[in-house]
Design a protein around this motif. Sequence first.
Motif, PDB file in Angstrom:
ATOM      1  N   ALA A 240       0.686  -1.424   0.022  1.00 39.53           N
ATOM      2  CA  ALA A 240       0.167  -0.099   0.076  1.00 39.53           C
ATOM      3  C   ALA A 240       1.083   1.269  -0.014  1.00 39.53           C
ATOM      4  N   VAL A 241       1.762   1.335   0.692  1.00 37.07           N
ATOM      5  CA  VAL A 241       2.837   2.542   0.815  1.00 37.07           C
ATOM      6  C   VAL A 241       3.725   2.588  -0.490  1.00 37.07           C
ATOM      7  N   LYS A 242       4.097   1.559  -0.891  1.00 33.91           N
ATOM      8  CA  LYS A 242       4.772   1.692  -2.222  1.00 33.91           C
ATOM      9  C   LYS A 242       3.869   2.135  -3.429  1.00 33.91           C
ATOM     10  N   GLN A 243       2.602   1.965  -3.431  1.00 35.99           N
ATOM     11  CA  GLN A 243       1.871   2.199  -4.421  1.00 35.99           C
ATOM     12  C   GLN A 243       1.403   3.622  -3.945  1.00 35.99           C
ATOM     13  N   THR A 244       1.193   4.237  -2.971  1.00 37.24           N
ATOM     14  CA  THR A 244       1.158   5.729  -2.436  1.00 37.24           C
ATOM     15  C   THR A 244       2.191   6.472  -2.790  1.00 37.24           C
ATOM     16  N   LEU A 245       3.534   6.019  -2.707  1.00 27.51           N
ATOM     17  CA  LEU A 245       4.646   6.735  -3.044  1.00 27.51           C
ATOM     18  C   LEU A 245       5.013   6.718  -4.499  1.00 27.51           C
ATOM     19  N   GLY A 246       4.266   5.906  -5.239  1.00 27.23           N
ATOM     20  CA  GLY A 246       4.438   6.063  -6.655  1.00 27.23           C
ATOM     21  C   GLY A 246       5.511   5.134  -7.133  1.00 27.23           C
ATOM     22  N   GLU A 247       6.007   4.135  -6.102  1.00 28.58           N
ATOM     23  CA  GLU A 247       7.127   3.198  -6.768  1.00 28.58           C
ATOM     24  C   GLU A 247       6.555   1.852  -7.184  1.00 28.58           C
ATOM     25  N   GLY A 248       7.360   1.382  -8.036  1.00 24.80           N
ATOM     26  CA  GLY A 248       7.033  -0.035  -8.339  1.00 24.80           C
ATOM     27  C   GLY A 248       6.956  -1.207  -7.513  1.00 24.80           C
ATOM     28  N   LYS A 249       7.228  -2.513  -8.204  1.00 25.39           N
ATOM     29  CA  LYS A 249       7.467  -3.658  -7.344  1.00 25.39           C
ATOM     30  C   LYS A 249       8.806  -4.052  -7.241  1.00 25.39           C
ATOM     31  N   GLU A 250       9.612  -3.101  -7.708  1.00 29.63           N
ATOM     32  CA  GLU A 250      11.097  -3.519  -7.525  1.00 29.63           C
ATOM     33  C   GLU A 250      11.587  -3.540  -6.341  1.00 29.63           C
ATOM     34  N   ASN A 251      12.327  -4.415  -5.869  1.00 30.60           N
ATOM     35  CA  ASN A 251      12.790  -4.674  -4.562  1.00 30.60           C
ATOM     36  C   ASN A 251      11.693  -5.096  -3.521  1.00 30.60           C
ATOM     37  N   GLN A 252      10.471  -5.280  -4.148  1.00 38.08           N
ATOM     38  CA  GLN A 252       9.570  -5.685  -3.044  1.00 38.08           C
ATOM     39  C   GLN A 252       9.936  -6.901  -2.087  1.00 38.08           C
ATOM     40  N   GLY A 253      10.198  -7.965  -2.896  1.00 39.51           N
ATOM     41  CA  GLY A 253      10.531  -9.252  -2.110  1.00 39.51           C
ATOM     42  C   GLY A 253      11.523  -9.010  -0.808  1.00 39.51           C
ATOM     43  N   LEU A 254      12.592  -8.335  -1.267  1.00 37.89           N
ATOM     44  CA  LEU A 254      13.676  -8.030  -0.509  1.00 37.89           C
ATOM     45  C   LEU A 254      13.215  -7.089   0.691  1.00 37.89           C
ATOM     46  N   GLN A 255      12.338  -6.212   0.594  1.00 38.02           N
ATOM     47  CA  GLN A 255      11.669  -5.495   1.453  1.00 38.02           C
ATOM     48  C   GLN A 255      10.625  -6.080   2.376  1.00 38.02           C
ATOM     49  N   VAL A 256      10.075  -7.059   1.708  1.00 38.80           N
ATOM     50  CA  VAL A 256       9.290  -7.876   2.574  1.00 38.80           C
ATOM     51  C   VAL A 256      10.239  -9.001   3.453  1.00 38.80           C
ATOM     52  N   ASP A 257      11.170  -9.433   2.958  1.00 34.65           N
ATOM     53  CA  ASP A 257      11.973 -10.315   3.924  1.00 34.65           C
ATOM     54  C   ASP A 257      12.682  -9.550   5.005  1.00 34.65           C
ATOM     55  N   LYS A 258      13.203  -8.159   4.661  1.00 36.98           N
ATOM     56  CA  LYS A 258      13.903  -7.410   5.722  1.00 36.98           C
ATOM     57  C   LYS A 258      12.854  -7.083   6.638  1.00 36.98           C
ATOM     58  N   GLY A 259      11.653  -6.495   6.200  1.00 37.80           N
ATOM     59  CA  GLY A 259      10.662  -6.083   7.109  1.00 37.80           C
ATOM     60  C   GLY A 259       9.904  -7.190   7.977  1.00 37.80           C
ATOM     61  N   THR A 260      10.079  -8.409   7.415  1.00 41.86           N
ATOM     62  CA  THR A 260       9.657  -9.645   8.441  1.00 41.86           C
ATOM     63  C   THR A 260      10.773  -9.743   9.370  1.00 41.86           C
ATOM     64  N   MET A 261      11.828  -9.720   9.103  1.00 38.02           N
ATOM     65  CA  MET A 261      13.009  -9.932  10.124  1.00 38.02           C
ATOM     66  C   MET A 261      12.926  -8.940  11.025  1.00 38.02           C
ATOM     67  N   PHE A 262      12.939  -7.709  10.655  1.00 38.96           N
ATOM     68  CA  PHE A 262      13.019  -6.655  11.730  1.00 38.96           C
ATOM     69  C   PHE A 262      11.656  -6.723  12.595  1.00 38.96           C
ATOM     70  N   SER A 263      10.676  -7.054  12.029  1.00 39.57           N
ATOM     71  CA  SER A 263       9.227  -7.247  12.747  1.00 39.57           C
ATOM     72  C   SER A 263       9.526  -8.321  13.700  1.00 39.57           C
ATOM     73  N   GLY A 264      10.279  -9.599  13.486  1.00 41.71           N
ATOM     74  CA  GLY A 264      10.601 -10.421  14.391  1.00 41.71           C
ATOM     75  C   GLY A 264      11.635  -9.839  15.704  1.00 41.71           C
ATOM     76  N   LEU A 265      12.479  -8.944  15.444  1.00 38.97           N
ATOM     77  CA  LEU A 265      13.087  -8.200  16.301  1.00 38.97           C
ATOM     78  C   LEU A 265      12.338  -7.392  17.310  1.00 38.97           C
ATOM     79  N   ASN A 266      11.244  -6.770  16.623  1.00 42.17           N
ATOM     80  CA  ASN A 266      10.364  -5.782  17.230  1.00 42.17           C
ATOM     81  C   ASN A 266       9.395  -6.604  18.004  1.00 42.17           C
ATOM     82  N   THR A 267       8.839  -7.868  17.583  1.00 37.71           N
ATOM     83  CA  THR A 267       8.128  -8.509  18.450  1.00 37.71           C
ATOM     84  C   THR A 267       8.777  -9.190  19.729  1.00 37.71           C
ATOM     85  N   MET A 268       9.988  -9.561  19.461  1.00 35.02           N
ATOM     86  CA  MET A 268      10.796 -10.114  20.547  1.00 35.02           C
ATOM     87  C   MET A 268      10.887  -8.879  21.740  1.00 35.02           C
TER      88      MET A 268
END
Length: 410
Positions: A240-268
């Motif tokens: 949703a945010v990438k679409q709002t910022l006008g960014e394409g889907k490039e690097n989205q997979g990497l952003q999902v992985d990194k976002g998930t990893m740091f969400s793990g740290l934040n949840t801990m």
Amino acid sequence: MLANAVALPIVIGSIYQLDYIETAGLIQRTFFTVGIASMLQGMFGHRLPIMEIPAGIWVSVFTVMAMTGAETGGSYTGTLQALEMTMLMTGGFLFLFGAFKVSQKILPIFTPLVTGAFFLFLTVQLSGTLLKGMLGIQSGSGTIQGTTAVIAFLTFFIVLGLSTFARGWLSSYAVFIGIVIGWVIHRLILGGQKAEAEMPLFSLPELFAFGAPTLDWSLLPMAFITAVISISNIVASITAVKQTLGEGKENQGLQVDKGTMFSGLNTMMAGGMATVANVPGATSAGFIAITGQKRKNPFIYAAVLLLFTAFFPPVTRVISSIPSSVANAALMATFVQLVGIAINNFTLEPLDSRKITIVGIAYLFGMGTMFLPAEVFSAMPALVQNLMSNGLLVGTALVIAMEQLWRPKN
């Protein structure tokens, strides 16, 4: 960030019958974790200006475990200690999913049908708890507090009206404005809550505030399922945010992985700080669209400011005096949009007989589970009790399983 971080700790404090000082401490730790989590994600995780907010799914887990713990003779303190460990385990799963790039591989299971069912079950499961809070019904008492209920419903309609009909900043800050108005009216009519003790001007958030976490292996499956479901929230927010910022889907997979990893740290971190775990908030896209603010630096500054606020207990003491009925009402108003998101997801694709059957089965068993008293599972192993007593997990898991096992013919 402040508006998103205020309501849920007050609701949780009400459910677990925390006193004034304990609720203030919970809010302090929530500000701390939201500020740190937003800053880490913005600088090192998905690197997008997405606000971290206390997660709705965790409110569901907190609520269900409070009810099952009370009905099986457990204490609220013991349940909160078990929840600390559950968040630590869930964070560990999320970190591993992101670090080993598992997040991208399990994305296909989050079809519109699964996402719609999740939001529907979430709103149904929490609506009863929120309505009780709005009516001023305390634990162990079935009496509606008339004046409290009137103020709460007024708050509900203010938030709903502003978010639906207002434009610009009024719509963006609907929850915040509604809480302030409801709080002021409640104070003028019913008076405010008196502080039970003085607080220091400066203090550090307390680690494991509810006591040392208790290990219960029966909570491991719940932690795993919660981690898997949380990934859908991460993906939705990034998209949703990438679409709002006008960014394409490039690097989205990497952003999902990194976002998930740091969400793990934040949840801990949330487990260690004894607060409600955070997730990236998809509402950030709406805030960016309304304000036109697309730069990341102001977002980072805001996270630092909220983090700084957490070190001053007098600030959180004032905020903790917000009546729980007002906080419940403001949160209930936001659930109207969640119901709309659920219906919208269901209708993204044509509803054939297969999809209707899947939703129908999950609806009946998921919703039915929510109305069963916790003691009906008392003869079962603890693992089964923790899973089967949560209608949100039961319903969502059923939709995922049937979607994967019952493939369309084409």
